[in-house]
Design a protein around this motif. Structure first.
Motif, PDB file in Angstrom:
ATOM      1  N   VAL A 248       0.859  -1.185   0.000  1.00 23.51           N
ATOM      2  CA  VAL A 248       0.000   0.000   0.000  1.00 23.51           C
ATOM      3  C   VAL A 248       0.894   1.232   0.000  1.00 23.51           C
ATOM      4  N   ALA A 250       1.435   5.372   0.707  1.00 19.64           N
ATOM      5  CA  ALA A 250       0.885   6.347   1.648  1.00 19.64           C
ATOM      6  C   ALA A 250      -0.267   7.123   1.017  1.00 19.64           C
ATOM      7  N   VAL A 266       2.805  -0.576   4.292  1.00 17.84           N
ATOM      8  CA  VAL A 266       2.810   0.691   3.556  1.00 17.84           C
ATOM      9  C   VAL A 266       4.239   1.069   3.186  1.00 17.84           C
TER      10      VAL A 266
END
Length: 383
Positions: A248, A250, A266
């Motif tokens: 993922v 930010a 992330v």
């Protein structure tokens, strides 16, 4: 302030001006089990609303989640984890005031949106570990409204106060807060004469003026710096293999937050900030916009550059810190908060301090994390 006035009231009741509350030194190996005089049914310190499965000889779990998600290990293993966890919470993750202390709680706004390292754990975690598993919120210690009914509450908080002094000592008192808005914030307490007393923060910062000191004990966690779970060069190769599995970004977080209903990894950029970073600044992960719904205990852990998911444990260097939330704290707990975790030492140990980005993993440690939403993760530098 609370401990101080409580001591004065108790001392007055027994006509002993020298009375002082004990502290439960759960940060040293010999102090990690619940002290005997709190579990002896013949003594007044015994309390029925506790988790009896956590009684001695079991060692306290300073990073407690729940027994279901964090199974019991041997006392020797738990002690090792505790000491390395304390190093993170007191040293490597707490090199700046706002990391250890959290944001300065001031009278004019009455709200602090960023807890300090030991406030989340071991403070909140031990509250939950002690509370009764038979009660819906692990009362008494597991909820704000009921915690002080348990006599061990005061020994627990006395140790939190002691660790504040220890942290000041190991940092040569260089990091004391000087903001006058904080120093002049005040609270009201009744003293031993039933007189309402206005007490400012600045009035209780020097314990010698309050008439007490702490027994000297060792700080073994100072030398228990966590090692990487995988040798850094090998970890870097393993992380490259994971690049095919897109993390993922930010920028992928929605404005209304992302629900923490599973593990989230992330990729967080640090290159722009790194170029202007000053030597004395501490690099920190900031998990922001944390919103907790419901009235249950919530905990999630944060890891950096995790290459082997089977080694998610606070005893390893990849562990950056934790967020632990005790319910029942009033309206202030319904607001969004930030989690700030110092990672400069961590990145050096992982040989990632020159990388342009890092992988931050959020690991739900309680099923109630489905009630948690997060707006994003970023890197910040703290002077």
């Amino acid at each position: 302030m609370m401990i101080y006035f409580h001591e004065r009231i108790l001392g007055s009741l027994i006509d002993d001006d020298s009375f002082r509350l004990p502290f439960w030194a759960w940060d040293i190996p010999e102090g990690m089990p619940i002290p005997d005089y709190y579990v002896n049914k013949k003594l007044a310190f015994f309390h029925t609303e506790r988790d009896f499965s956590h009684f001695p000889p079991r060692v306290a779990d300073l990073a407690y989640s729940t027994d279901q998600n964090h199974p019991h290990v041997s006392n020797d293993e738990q002690t090792d984890v505790n000491l390395k966890f304390m190093h993170t919470q007191m040293v490597s993750g707490a090199r700046k005031t706002e990391l250890f202390m959290g944001c300065a709680y001031k009278a004019h706004d009455g709200y602090c949106n960023s807890p300090g390292t030991i406030e989340s754990a071991p403070h909140n975690t031990l509250h939950t570990w002690i509370g009764s598993s038979f009660n819906p919120g692990r009362e008494d210690m597991g909820k704000f409204y009921s915690a002080a009914k348990d006599p061990i509450f005061y020994a627990h908080h006395s140790n939190i106060d002691r660790l504040w002094e220890v942290w000041r000592e190991i940092n040569d008192q260089r990091l004391d807060i000087t903001d006058p808005d904080w120093l002049d914030s005040f609270f009201f307490f009744y003293d031993e004469n039933l007189k309402l007393v206005k007490s400012k923060v600045r009035d209780v910062l020097d314990i010698t003026k309050l008439g007490y000191s702490y027994e000297e004990v060792d700080h073994p966690w100072l030398s228990h710096r966590p090692p990487p779970s995988v040798p850094p060069k090998q970890a870097r190769q393993m992380l490259k293999l994971k690049e095919n599995k897109k993390p993922v970004l930010a920028s992928d977080f929605r404005p209304d937050g992302r629900v923490l209903d599973g593990i989230i990894t992330v990729k967080v950029s640090r290159s722009m900030k790194r170029e202007s970073k000053e030597e004395e600044e501490e690099e920190a992960i900031v998990v922001y916009g944390i919103k907790v719904k419901g009235n249950d205990y919530v905990k999630f852990d944060v890891y950096v550059n995790l290459s082997d998911e089977t080694k998610m444990n606070p005893k390893f260097r990849e562990f950056a810190g934790t967020f632990a939330h005790i319910p029942g704290g009033g309206d202030a707990m319904k607001k969004k908060v930030k989690l700030k975790l110092g990672i400069s030492e961590l990145l050096k140990d992982l040989e990632a301090d020159e990388d342009e980005s890092i992988r931050v993993t959020l690991l739900p440690m309680t099923v109630t994390c489905t009630n948690v939403s997060i707006e994003g993760i970023q890197i910040d530098y703290i002077k």
